[in-house]
Every structure is written in C-alpha cells, then in structure tokens.
Design an enzyme around this catalytic site. Structure first.
Site, short mmCIF file in Angstrom:
data_model
loop_
_atom_site.label_atom_id
_atom_site.label_comp_id
_atom_site.label_asym_id
_atom_site.label_seq_id
_atom_site.Cartn_x
_atom_site.Cartn_y
_atom_site.Cartn_z
N HIS A 1 -40.76 25.21 -3.69
CA HIS A 1 -41.09 25.96 -4.91
C HIS A 1 -40.41 27.34 -4.97
O HIS A 1 -40.30 28.05 -3.97
CB HIS A 1 -42.61 26.14 -5.02
CG HIS A 1 -43.20 26.91 -3.87
ND1 HIS A 1 -43.32 28.26 -3.87
CD2 HIS A 1 -43.66 26.48 -2.67
CE1 HIS A 1 -43.86 28.66 -2.74
NE2 HIS A 1 -44.07 27.59 -1.97
N HIS B 1 -24.34 25.24 -1.65
CA HIS B 1 -24.45 23.85 -1.19
C HIS B 1 -25.48 23.77 -0.08
O HIS B 1 -25.33 24.41 0.96
CB HIS B 1 -23.08 23.36 -0.69
CG HIS B 1 -23.06 21.95 -0.17
ND1 HIS B 1 -21.92 21.35 0.28
CD2 HIS B 1 -24.05 21.03 -0.02
CE1 HIS B 1 -22.20 20.12 0.68
NE2 HIS B 1 -23.48 19.90 0.52
#
Ligand SMILES: CC(C)(COP(=O)(O)OP(=O)(O)OC[C@H]1O[C@@H](n2cnc3c(N)ncnc32)[C@H](O)[C@@H]1OP(=O)(O)O)[C@@H](O)C(=O)NCCC(=O)NCCS
Length: 221
Positions: A142, A151
């Site tokens: 979250h 990446h």
C-alpha cells in the site's frame, strides 16, 4: 452489437521481456491488435508468432498508417524511458500491460506504458508512474510510489509506503522495509534487504543493503 475493431499496437523490443509482454497483451487486451515488433536488430524473425518488422525508423511511417498505440518492452530503464518519451512526442499512446494473473488494487494508480507481470501484487493507493515495471511475483504494498521507469524485479517485496526513484532497479528478490526511500538511478543488488534509505545513483547490496560506489552508467540488469 458488433465488437469494436481492435486498435493496432506496436511493441518496441524483441527480447525476453518482450515475450512476456506479448503474452500479457494477448491474454488481456482483446481491444488491441499487435502489428509487429521493432528492434535495434531489424532482421526479420518471429517471437512467439509475432514478427519483427524493422527498427525504430519505421515509427513515423506506422504513425502515418494509423498505428497510434505502442508499448516499450525494453528492460534497461534509461533506454525504456528515452524510447517512451520519444513515442509520446511522436503522438503514440503508451498502453499498459497488466497480467490477468496479477492482483492490482482498484485504488492503485498506474501510469502509461506500465507493465505488471503475473503473480505481482500492487496494494491500495500504490502509485506506478509511466513506464514502471513490476515484474513477476513482486509485491508492492500500500501507498508505495514507483517513479518513472523504475523496475521492481521478480520476487521483490516492498512493504507499505516505500518510494523508488526514477529509473531505479531493485534486483531479483530485494526486500524493502516500510517507508524506505530508494533514490533515482540507484541499483539494489539481487537478494538484498533495504532497511534504510538508499541515495540516488549508487549500487547498494547485501544484508542489510549498504550503498557502495556511484553507479557506472550502463545496464546492470
Ligand atoms: C549488485 C550488482 C548490480 C553488482 O553488479 P557488478 O557491479 O557487476 O558486481 P560484480 O559481479 O562485479 O561483484 C562485485 C562484488 O559484489 C558482490 N555482489 C554482487 N552482487 C551482489 C548481491 N546481489 N548481493 C551481495 N553482494 C553482491 C560480488 O560477490 C562481488 O564481491 P567481491 O568483490 O567481494 O568478490 C549485480 O550483482 C546485481 O545484483 N544485479 C541485479 C540483477 C537483477 O536482479 N536484475 C533483474 C532482472 S529482471
């Protein structure tokens, strides 16, 4: 009512990452029709039944022929960002490639050209800016914020509220404690555990991850 006609899309890149993207688009985007792949090596060949049709010099012609959507399937963060920006300047829309086997929160925000691979989990109010990759089986919990062209490699685990800078690479299996921040262009070595902030532009590795030398430019992926 007849199904709307699929929009043509071109993929930049013809390596292993492109193979994953081809399968995701086939699985999840009936609204798209792949016209082919462009690669620095333009020699004609087939990748999972998709044809390499040339290199980037084909882009203006494809745009004139009505191809308006593209995806950059290139693992190197700097190159993916440069190609993505160039495509947007040429008027292409960067589509998303989100595996139907990923689990993405409805409150997560995903930018253009983002890839989310199979088994990945993206948590509530996470923010993935343009051209981010959340690779196979990676967990992005979250309120994480992944800046442009970052990446997160396969099997990473980012706890809540982690921030990852532009073009940063978290190698395979990296863990990051809640709220830690990783600077732009940093590389975190495979299997490392980040327990405190990592500055921009360094290679950090180990348990716990310690920042080492400033990064020599180039693809360490
Ligand atoms: C961290 C990394 C960038 C270092 O690359 P490099 O600069 O070429 O490093 P080298 O292989 O020359 O190793 C240098 C030293 O770091 C150590 N090292 C390398 N990677 C390490 C890692 N992930 N964790 C801990 N130590 C590491 C080596 O053992 C070596 O130690 P030594 O000097 O004591 O012998 C690279 O090993 C890495 O982990 N890349 C991530 C790749 C990845 O996961 N890509 C995702 C693709 S989807």
């Amino acid at each position: 009512m007849p199904a709307p006609e699929a929009s043509p899309v071109v993929i930049l890149g013809a390596g292993g990452h492109a193979k994953v993207v081809i399968e995701i688009l086939r699985d999840s985007r009936p609204d798209l029709r792949l016209v082919g792949l462009l690669d620095a090596d333009p020699s004609p060949r087939s990748l999972l039944g998709a044809e390499v049709i040339g290199d980037d010099s084909r882009l203006p012609g494809l745009r004139r022929e009505g191809v308006a959507k593209a995806f950059v399937a290139v693992g190197d963060n700097r190159r993916r960002e440069a190609l993505g920006v160039n495509l947007q300047e040429m008027g292409f829309e960067l589509v998303k490639a989100v595996s139907p086997r990923a689990c993405v929160s409805p409150s997560a925000r995903l930018g253009s050209g983002v890839a989310v691979m199979a088994g990945a989990v993206v948590g509530a109010e996470a923010e993935l800016l343009d051209l981010v990759i959340v690779n196979t089986g990676a967990l992005v919990d979250h309120e994480c914020r992944l800046a442009r062209a970052a990446h997160v490699a396969p099997g990473c685990a980012l706890a809540g509220r982690v921030s990852v800078g532009e073009r940063a690479l978290l190698g395979v299996g990296v863990s990051v404690v809640p709220g830690a921040s990783i600077g732009a262009d940093a590389v975190v070595g495979a299997g490392s555990c980040v327990i405190s902030d990592i500055p921009a532009g360094v290679v950090a590795k180990g348990l716990p991850a310690r920042p080492g030398e400033a990064l020599p430019r180039g693809d360490l992926a």
